[in-house]
Write a protein that holds these residues in place. Structure first.
Motif, PDB file in Angstrom:
ATOM      1  N   LEU A   1      30.810  57.815  50.985  1.00  0.00           N
ATOM      2  CA  LEU A   1      31.477  57.533  51.619  1.00  0.00           C
ATOM      3  C   LEU A   1      30.221  56.964  52.903  1.00  0.00           C
ATOM      4  N   ALA A   2      29.482  57.111  53.574  1.00  0.00           N
ATOM      5  CA  ALA A   2      28.410  57.617  54.342  1.00  0.00           C
ATOM      6  C   ALA A   2      26.984  56.814  53.954  1.00  0.00           C
ATOM      7  N   THR A   3      26.880  57.626  52.911  1.00  0.00           N
ATOM      8  CA  THR A   3      25.651  56.722  52.363  1.00  0.00           C
ATOM      9  C   THR A   3      25.982  55.653  51.447  1.00  0.00           C
ATOM     10  N   LEU A   4      27.147  54.590  51.056  1.00  0.00           N
ATOM     11  CA  LEU A   4      26.760  53.775  51.092  1.00  0.00           C
ATOM     12  C   LEU A   4      26.514  52.461  51.164  1.00  0.00           C
ATOM     13  N   PRO A   5      26.250  52.832  52.279  1.00  0.00           N
ATOM     14  CA  PRO A   5      25.824  51.377  53.953  1.00  0.00           C
ATOM     15  C   PRO A   5      24.314  51.607  52.805  1.00  0.00           C
ATOM     16  N   LEU A   6      23.402  52.400  53.384  1.00  0.00           N
ATOM     17  CA  LEU A   6      22.254  52.655  53.151  1.00  0.00           C
ATOM     18  C   LEU A   6      22.053  52.379  51.512  1.00  0.00           C
ATOM     19  N   ILE A   7      22.792  52.585  50.663  1.00  0.00           N
ATOM     20  CA  ILE A   7      22.019  51.652  49.469  1.00  0.00           C
ATOM     21  C   ILE A   7      22.288  50.963  48.897  1.00  0.00           C
ATOM     22  N   ALA A   8      24.154  50.500  49.430  1.00  0.00           N
ATOM     23  CA  ALA A   8      23.603  47.929  49.805  1.00  0.00           C
ATOM     24  C   ALA A   8      22.195  48.356  50.186  1.00  0.00           C
ATOM     25  N   LEU A   9      22.166  48.436  51.470  1.00  0.00           N
ATOM     26  CA  LEU A   9      20.990  47.613  52.236  1.00  0.00           C
ATOM     27  C   LEU A   9      19.490  48.187  50.544  1.00  0.00           C
ATOM     28  N   PHE A  10      19.464  49.291  50.188  1.00  0.00           N
ATOM     29  CA  PHE A  10      18.391  49.441  48.829  1.00  0.00           C
ATOM     30  C   PHE A  10      18.069  48.369  48.243  1.00  0.00           C
ATOM     31  N   VAL A  11      19.518  48.432  47.302  1.00  0.00           N
ATOM     32  CA  VAL A  11      19.915  47.300  46.497  1.00  0.00           C
ATOM     33  C   VAL A  11      19.400  45.784  46.742  1.00  0.00           C
TER      34      VAL A  11
ATOM     35  N   VAL B   1      10.133  49.537  48.575  1.00  0.00           N
ATOM     36  CA  VAL B   1       8.257  49.648  47.861  1.00  0.00           C
ATOM     37  C   VAL B   1       7.638  48.395  48.533  1.00  0.00           C
ATOM     38  N   ALA B   2       7.274  47.646  48.092  1.00  0.00           N
ATOM     39  CA  ALA B   2       5.967  46.741  48.977  1.00  0.00           C
ATOM     40  C   ALA B   2       5.851  47.619  50.415  1.00  0.00           C
ATOM     41  N   GLY B   3       6.849  47.984  51.448  1.00  0.00           N
ATOM     42  CA  GLY B   3       6.573  48.309  52.583  1.00  0.00           C
ATOM     43  C   GLY B   3       5.270  49.844  52.957  1.00  0.00           C
ATOM     44  N   ILE B   4       5.790  50.283  51.378  1.00  0.00           N
ATOM     45  CA  ILE B   4       5.334  51.787  51.993  1.00  0.00           C
ATOM     46  C   ILE B   4       4.121  51.209  51.408  1.00  0.00           C
ATOM     47  N   MET B   5       3.894  50.693  50.042  1.00  0.00           N
ATOM     48  CA  MET B   5       2.940  50.208  49.918  1.00  0.00           C
ATOM     49  C   MET B   5       1.820  50.328  50.667  1.00  0.00           C
ATOM     50  N   GLN B   6       1.558  49.140  50.998  1.00  0.00           N
ATOM     51  CA  GLN B   6       1.146  48.460  52.231  1.00  0.00           C
ATOM     52  C   GLN B   6       0.256  48.991  53.606  1.00  0.00           C
TER      53      GLN B   6
ATOM     54  N   THR C   1       0.465  53.826  35.890  1.00  0.00           N
ATOM     55  CA  THR C   1       0.130  52.919  34.403  1.00  0.00           C
ATOM     56  C   THR C   1       0.737  52.294  33.972  1.00  0.00           C
ATOM     57  N   ASN C   2       0.035  51.114  32.843  1.00  0.00           N
ATOM     58  CA  ASN C   2       0.595  49.823  33.070  1.00  0.00           C
ATOM     59  C   ASN C   2       2.185  50.106  32.357  1.00  0.00           C
ATOM     60  N   LEU C   3       3.085  50.213  33.213  1.00  0.00           N
ATOM     61  CA  LEU C   3       4.385  50.232  33.177  1.00  0.00           C
ATOM     62  C   LEU C   3       5.155  48.804  32.534  1.00  0.00           C
ATOM     63  N   ARG C   4       6.382  49.267  31.316  1.00  0.00           N
ATOM     64  CA  ARG C   4       7.624  47.733  31.906  1.00  0.00           C
ATOM     65  C   ARG C   4       7.958  47.940  32.337  1.00  0.00           C
ATOM     66  N   GLY C   5       8.701  47.577  33.677  1.00  0.00           N
ATOM     67  CA  GLY C   5       9.291  47.630  34.696  1.00  0.00           C
ATOM     68  C   GLY C   5       8.764  47.829  35.465  1.00  0.00           C
ATOM     69  N   LYS C   6       8.028  47.824  36.447  1.00  0.00           N
ATOM     70  CA  LYS C   6       7.415  49.064  37.653  1.00  0.00           C
ATOM     71  C   LYS C   6       8.258  48.671  38.741  1.00  0.00           C
ATOM     72  N   THR C   7       9.029  47.378  38.756  1.00  0.00           N
ATOM     73  CA  THR C   7       9.570  47.873  40.092  1.00  0.00           C
ATOM     74  C   THR C   7      10.925  48.663  39.581  1.00  0.00           C
ATOM     75  N   PHE C   8      11.610  48.731  39.124  1.00  0.00           N
ATOM     76  CA  PHE C   8      12.418  49.382  38.676  1.00  0.00           C
ATOM     77  C   PHE C   8      12.086  51.047  38.905  1.00  0.00           C
ATOM     78  N   TRP C   9      11.298  51.111  38.034  1.00  0.00           N
ATOM     79  CA  TRP C   9      11.049  52.988  38.091  1.00  0.00           C
ATOM     80  C   TRP C   9      10.451  53.476  39.730  1.00  0.00           C
ATOM     81  N   ARG C  10       9.874  51.974  40.216  1.00  0.00           N
ATOM     82  CA  ARG C  10       9.324  51.972  41.698  1.00  0.00           C
ATOM     83  C   ARG C  10      10.506  52.279  42.401  1.00  0.00           C
ATOM     84  N   MET C  11      11.247  51.515  42.788  1.00  0.00           N
ATOM     85  CA  MET C  11      12.828  51.799  43.412  1.00  0.00           C
ATOM     86  C   MET C  11      13.170  53.039  43.003  1.00  0.00           C
TER      87      MET C  11
END
Lengths: 425, 287, 319
Positions: free
Chosen positions: B260-270, B277-282, C116-126
């Protein structure tokens, strides 16, 4: 320069926010003249389950229509302890009434000046003398007793039957009458029957039973720590562990495994202070074979029990004092006992038919009223518990756990206990 | 250390599609990521005996909502209050960190002033300072002000972040051309107008990411809130910790509460997982 | 984004008649004004408490009684004489190593696979990032349950394989491994993405040249990818150090008591600090532990920095 000025303001506010607080001191209210008709709310801070249900609080509201009582429950005694000391330090935020566990009451005594004297003609002879004494500090009655923890033995009649032992409470009580060696030797018989279950749950829990039977176990009456040199402590430590090697399930008390073990029949007997009944019922709701034997090794013993205190930092200390007095009166404490098994510490309750006739269906209609009155009367020793009692008990309990989990030998573990006790200085 | 503001299209090492083994490996990693949450669903949807049942099913039972209801109904857990508190604390802290970091980052990246380099080095050095260790005096201060047990005690120490300042400095330094700032000044805009109309919009993507990370960090923070807040006014992690501290531990309830407590952040994650992902990689340090 | 910025720039802002002087002040003081909130607040809530910790550590200081007398280095001496302090120091490092070494190795492998040249990159990264949004308290409750000594999932599975159950809560190494696994669960994916970004920044012609020279995939990985990743790795290690040495949440919730085990098997320095300050009400000693821990972290930070410097000068890239 409208915009610029706005930034300045933002910066100023942000910078000042941290400093501004210094100006706002905390107001610790004294006791205003009790205005008997002004509507007020009193908070009652308890932990686990004191048995103060909504009906009881509503009853007080009926008697005093201007007072609403709100209960704040902490999950555990430890959480309540940390909370109490933290808020004492903060100087505000405590409830109007705070519940304190008897085992850490001594730690609170040091700060007697932060609590109201609750002594009155009403509650003067309410308790047995040792219970009253536990709530006195600096000559003030800072704590009023709620419950006590007289101990019996709870056992699993089905496992007893499997081992060829008697199963009826009276017969079991007879079988176990005697000292700790009697308890252990019956355990030996039980172990030889190879039922797959252990005789008792853990060395730690069993040790509590022993520790509460000595007048000065860890400390002298002046507070000097003698735990490391007292031969009684070492003897108790070694004797419990000797029995534990063949008769214990080695599940540390309160751990997940201990809880699961209780449900899975990992052990057949437990030391059973009155409040433990609620724990057993909560942990093993589906079992039907728990029974209570009106007996305890070496006569009698008390484990646990609590007090109610009124902190001076509250705004309505006079009203809080009145509520504490009312709720710890025998009639109310008997109601709490029926709700949660917290056995009254009020002498007058023991002649009240509601208590003497109380039974518990979960424990196969055990006459819990009668049993625990007997057990309370069998308590002959009042242990002295000073400010370091709780910390020493933790060190010793850890020592017992180390041996039970096979991490250390008895001697090594004892030496470690001695070191840990010295480190508390 | 650099942060690349642009999403470069980079050719991967392998030109062709990778072998099935790669997918199998990734699938295993995926299962490991999800399993603990699935486990809490299994236990959290059963009853108190599920955990000790040697033949327990690998499909969720039907008790999740009943268990969740008993978590929510538990007086000492204060679920709704703690959820509300977590939302308040995380939002306020995120907004504050983003605003002050952008302001300072813009100044460091685009303005000229004396001692700039020294001050910036100081900021970077403080990102490595474990401020958590100041809990003792912080607690003494909060007690002195009578702030213990209030949300302010959790919010104020987190209002600014050295990492945030560094992050925004890096980003604005690369994403905002000096010419634009100059142009604004030539047009006669005040310093703050330039920041507001030119600096801020250019920093928007990085600010959004900083907000996201600050929100998650604050939401999951336990140590200081656990010390300074009380059971009657907790944040979510603090109230979750009390679930385990009960005398009778019914794990179906505990793990239902965890979920229950994890759900809000999971929702945010979705919703914002891609940005995360982009933020971490940048934010990564490039060689 | 760029167009809107340009448009904003082209918009002639309202002219407000303010004097030259004000304009000059604006230019001179604004930069300081903009950074001042950070510096002011940080001094108050970050720097000052750290320094004040030093002051508290030199006094007898009761949680409730408040400041007592000046005791000089007594609190430090006492702490350094405690066996528990050294056990906690050892455990903290042990958990740190158990949670960072395997984590980084696995993160590199995951990053390499994601590169690598994956299919569904974003999916795996998430997918690999999912654990990052589960709060440590929740992770700890779930894992503590799975690591139950007698009735836990892990030991039940081991029993199916005919392996005797592991005493997760009594064996020091086992308990530290269990706690480290919680940290690993939450951070491996996160670090894999950072390393992935590092990998993608490596110029691809290096690889092409190596391929032409006949280097296989493994050879390319060890002689190009790993050396090129060094700065990223150091960054990951530094952040792991700062967080890892202050670990509290996971060990605190690993059992019912939260004191680090009967034999201090998983007692960490932060838990020790908490027990001294809020358990024994002794702020002086708690502050001494805080300072010692601070010094340890700074020391390791400096060592890290020295290594980074040397590597950075080799790389010759700077912001």
């Amino acid at each position: 320069m409208k915009l610029s000025r706005r930034t300045t303001a933002v910066a100023a506010i942000a910078g000042a926010a941290a400093f501004a607080l210094i100006a706002t001191g905390c107001s610790s209210g004294g006791t205003p003249a009790a205005d008997s008709n002004k509507p007020i709310t009193l908070t009652l801070a308890t932990f686990n389950n004191f048995g103060y249900d909504d009906a009881l609080l509503a009853e007080y509201h009926k008697l005093h229509p201007n007072i609403t009582v709100v209960q704040n429950k902490a999950a555990t005694s430890d959480a309540a302890q940390t909370n109490l000391f933290t808020k004492l330090a903060a100087g505000s935020g405590l409830g109007d009434i705070e519940a304190v566990d008897g085992d850490w009451m001594p730690k609170v005594r040091k700060y007697a000046n932060k609590f109201v004297d609750l002594a009155s003609s009403d509650n003067k002879d309410r308790y047995s003398s040792w219970k009253t004494a536990g709530g006195i500090a600096d000559g003030k009655q800072i704590g009023l007793g709620t419950d006590i923890g007289p101990e019996a033995i709870c056992y699993r009649s089905d496992l007893f039957a499997k081992a060829g032992l008697p199963t009826e409470p009276d017969a079991v009580a007879k079988l176990l009458t005697g000292d700790w060696n009697t308890y252990y030797s019956v355990g030996k018989t039980f172990a030889e029957a190879k039922t797959g279950a252990a005789w008792f749950d853990s060395a730690g829990a069993t040790f509590q039973g022993l520790a509460n039977q000595y007048k000065n176990f860890y400390e002298k009456n002046d507070g000097t720590v003698i735990a490391a040199t007292n031969p009684d402590v070492k003897a108790a430590f070694e004797s419990v562990l000797k029995a534990s090697s063949t008769e214990s399930s080695h599940l540390t008390q309160w751990s997940d495994n201990w809880t699961a073990g209780m449900a899975n029949g990992a052990y057949a007997t437990m030391l059973c202070p009155a409040w433990m009944l609620g724990v057993i019922q909560g942990d093993t709701p589906k079992l039907t074979d728990w029974k209570i034997a009106n007996v305890f090794p070496n006569g009698g013993g008390n484990w646990g029990g609590s007090y109610l205190l009124v902190p001076t930092q509250g705004k309505h200390t006079a009203e809080a004092k009145a509520l504490a007095d009312w709720i710890t009166a025998p009639a109310q404490q008997i109601k709490a006992f029926k709700v949660a098994g917290t056995f009254p510490s009020q002498v007058a309750a023991y002649t009240d038919p509601t208590l003497t006739g109380a039974k518990n269906t979960f424990f196969n209609d055990a006459e819990i009223g009668k049993i625990y009155i007997d057990r309370a009367n069998a308590v002959k020793v009042t242990p002295f518990k000073g400010a370091t009692y709780g910390s020493i008990m933790t060190a010793v309990q850890n020592g017992l756990t180390r041996v039970e989990t096979g991490t250390q030998s008895v001697d090594d573990s004892w030496n470690q206990v001695v070191t840990d006790i010295k480190a508390l200085g | 250390m650099t942060i690349s503001p642009l999403r470069r299209r980079i050719r991967p090492i392998t030109i062709g599609r990778p072998s099935p083994i790669v997918y199998v490996f990734l699938a295993i990693v995926m299962v490991a990521s999800v399993f603990p949450l699935y486990w809490s669903l299994l236990i959290g949807s059963g009853d108190s005996s599920t955990i000790n049942d040697p033949n327990m099913s690998w499909w969720p039972g039907g008790n999740f909502f009943a268990n969740a209801a008993s978590v929510i109904g538990n007086q000492s857990v204060n679920f709704w209050k703690s959820l509300g508190n977590s939302v308040i604390v995380s939002s306020v802290v995120s907004a504050s960190v983003v605003f002050f970091s952008t302001l300072a980052g813009y100044s460091f990246a685009k303005l000229r002033f004396r001692a700039k380099k020294g001050l910036l080095v100081f900021v970077i050095a403080t990102t490595a300072v474990p401020t958590q260790l100041g809990v003792v005096p912080l607690f003494i201060a909060m007690s002195t002000f009578g702030w213990t047990g209030t949300l302010g005690a959790v919010i104020v120490p987190a209002l600014v972040s050295a990492f945030g300042v560094f992050w925004m400095t890096q980003y604005i330094g690369q994403a905002l051309p000096d010419e634009l700032v100059e142009a604004g000044r030539i047009d006669g805009a005040s310093m703050f107008q330039t920041f507001w109309y030119i600096g801020l919009p250019s920093a928007r993507p990085a600010a959004a990411m900083l907000a996201l990370f600050t929100f998650i960090t604050t939401w999951t923070n336990f140590f200081w809130p656990f010390i300074v807040l009380n059971a009657d006014n907790p944040t979510l992690p603090v109230s979750l910790a009390t679930l385990q501290a009960n005398y009778f531990i019914d794990y179906s309830i505990v793990l239902a509460g965890v979920l229950l407590a994890t759900l809000p952040l999971i929702a945010l994650f979705v919703i914002a997982g891609k940005q995360l992902v982009a933020g971490i990689m940048q934010g990564a340090v490039k060689g | 984004m760029t167009t809107s910025t340009l448009r904003a720039a082209q918009r002639t802002p309202r002219r407000i008649a303010f004097s030259q002087k004000l304009g000059r002040w604006d230019i001179r003081f604004s930069p300081y004004l903009y950074i001042s909130p950070f510096f002011l607040l940080f001094s108050v809530v970050g720097l000052f408490p750290l320094l004040y910790t030093g002051w508290v550590s030199l006094h007898a200081w009761d949680l409730i009684g408040g400041q007592g007398g000046f005791v000089g280095g007594d609190n430090f001496v006492w702490v350094l004489q405690q066996q528990k302090f050294w056990i906690a120091l050892r455990n903290t490092f042990s958990i740190f190593l158990l949670s960072s070494v395997p984590q980084i190795v696995v993160a590199i492998v995951i990053a390499a696979v994601l590169d690598t040249n994956l299919r569904g990159k974003t999916f795996w990264r998430m997918g690999v990032l999912l654990p990052y949004v589960v709060m440590p308290v929740a992770v700890s409750l779930i894992f503590s349950n799975m690591y139950g000594d007698k009735y836990g999932l892990v030991n039940t599975l081991l029993a199916h394989l005919g392996i005797p159950g592991i005493p997760w809560h009594s064996n020091p190494l086992a308990s530290q491994f269990a706690i480290a696994s919680m940290v690993n669960f939450r951070w491996t994916g996160y670090n894999a993405l950072i390393l992935l970004a590092g990998m993608q920044a490596i110029p691809r012609d290096y690889y092409e040249a190596a391929t032409i020279d006949g280097a296989g995939a493994l050879r390319r990985f060890f002689s190009i990818t790993i050396p090129q990743l060094r700065p990223t790795l150091i960054f990951v290690i530094i952040t792991a150090t700062i967080g890892g040495l202050q670990i509290f949440d996971e060990p605190r919730l690993f059992d019912q008591y939260g004191t680090g085990g009967a034999n201090s098997q998983w007692l960490t320095l932060t838990i020790y600090l908490y027990n001294l300050g809020w358990g024994q009400l002794n702020f002086g000693r708690a502050a001494a532990v805080a300072w010692l821990l601070f010094l340890v972290i700074v020391l390791i930070g400096l060592i890290n920095l020295a290594i980074t410097r040397r590597i950075a000068s080799n790389e010759g890239r700077d912001s």
